[in-house]
Design a protein around this motif. Sequence first.
Motif, PDB file in Angstrom:
ATOM      1  N   LEU A  22       0.832  -1.204   0.000  1.00 27.02           N
ATOM      2  CA  LEU A  22       0.000   0.000   0.000  1.00 27.02           C
ATOM      3  C   LEU A  22       0.864   1.250   0.000  1.00 27.02           C
ATOM      4  O   LEU A  22       1.915   1.289   0.647  1.00 27.02           O
ATOM      5  CB  LEU A  22      -0.889   0.028   1.249  1.00 27.02           C
ATOM      6  N   GLU A  23       0.404   2.272  -0.713  1.00 25.52           N
ATOM      7  CA  GLU A  23       1.003   3.597  -0.629  1.00 25.52           C
ATOM      8  C   GLU A  23      -0.022   4.489   0.028  1.00 25.52           C
ATOM      9  O   GLU A  23      -1.159   4.606  -0.445  1.00 25.52           O
ATOM     10  CB  GLU A  23       1.359   4.126  -2.018  1.00 25.52           C
ATOM     11  N   GLU A  60      -5.054   7.075  -4.234  1.00 22.64           N
ATOM     12  CA  GLU A  60      -5.826   6.435  -5.299  1.00 22.64           C
ATOM     13  C   GLU A  60      -5.163   6.656  -6.652  1.00 22.64           C
ATOM     14  O   GLU A  60      -4.364   7.582  -6.822  1.00 22.64           O
ATOM     15  CB  GLU A  60      -7.255   6.987  -5.301  1.00 22.64           C
ATOM     16  N   ALA A  61      -5.497   5.809  -7.601  1.00 25.61           N
ATOM     17  CA  ALA A  61      -4.936   5.904  -8.957  1.00 25.61           C
ATOM     18  C   ALA A  61      -5.176   7.300  -9.523  1.00 25.61           C
ATOM     19  O   ALA A  61      -6.276   7.841  -9.417  1.00 25.61           O
ATOM     20  CB  ALA A  61      -5.571   4.853  -9.861  1.00 25.61           C
ATOM     21  N   GLY A  62      -4.136   7.893 -10.100  1.00 25.20           N
ATOM     22  CA  GLY A  62      -4.242   9.201 -10.720  1.00 25.20           C
ATOM     23  C   GLY A  62      -4.076  10.365  -9.759  1.00 25.20           C
ATOM     24  O   GLY A  62      -4.095  11.518 -10.183  1.00 25.20           O
ATOM     25  N   GLU A  67      -2.657  15.544  -3.226  1.00 21.62           N
ATOM     26  CA  GLU A  67      -4.103  15.487  -3.530  1.00 21.62           C
ATOM     27  C   GLU A  67      -4.786  14.448  -2.646  1.00 21.62           C
ATOM     28  O   GLU A  67      -5.872  14.688  -2.108  1.00 21.62           O
ATOM     29  CB  GLU A  67      -4.332  15.135  -5.008  1.00 21.62           C
ATOM     30  N   ALA A  68      -4.139  13.307  -2.488  1.00 23.31           N
ATOM     31  CA  ALA A  68      -4.703  12.236  -1.662  1.00 23.31           C
ATOM     32  C   ALA A  68      -4.851  12.690  -0.213  1.00 23.31           C
ATOM     33  O   ALA A  68      -5.879  12.441   0.422  1.00 23.31           O
ATOM     34  CB  ALA A  68      -3.830  10.984  -1.736  1.00 23.31           C
TER      35      ALA A  68
END
Length: 157
Positions: A22-23, A60-62, A67-68
Amino acid sequence: MSERKNRSEKQEVKDTSKEKKLEVVAGILLCDNKILCAQRPKGKYDYISYKFEFPGGKVEAGETAKEALCRELMEELAVSVREEKLKLYDTVKHRYPDFEVTIYCFLCPVKCIDIQLMEHESAVWVNRHELGQLDWVEADLPVISKLMEDASIFEGL
């Protein structure tokens, strides 16, 4: 007999190639020389349930890490943070029994506001010297040690 022993020894070796990786991002929220510490709820893994952590979550992807983190802080605490205020403080890799995690920890200055706990059991604001008094998730321990020694974290906020 020795053939059977060898077979059982091979079965005991854990295959880490299938291990979940996990990241995640974590916000070290700073306000008036205090740091926000959030207590996890009961979860899938007992070894992280009810332990303290810095709020955040999965990238999340993208999404960029910043932002996350902005999204996660809004979802978990109803706290709005501007990306340009976030400063990468540390990156930690840690292997738990069931997964491996890479955590990007950001210093996150905020105005002292009431937070809304949407996912955590509890939260407390503590000074950096009190961080070691809480029961933290293992992955955060290197960051806790660093924060306790780092008098400069509140400079320029």
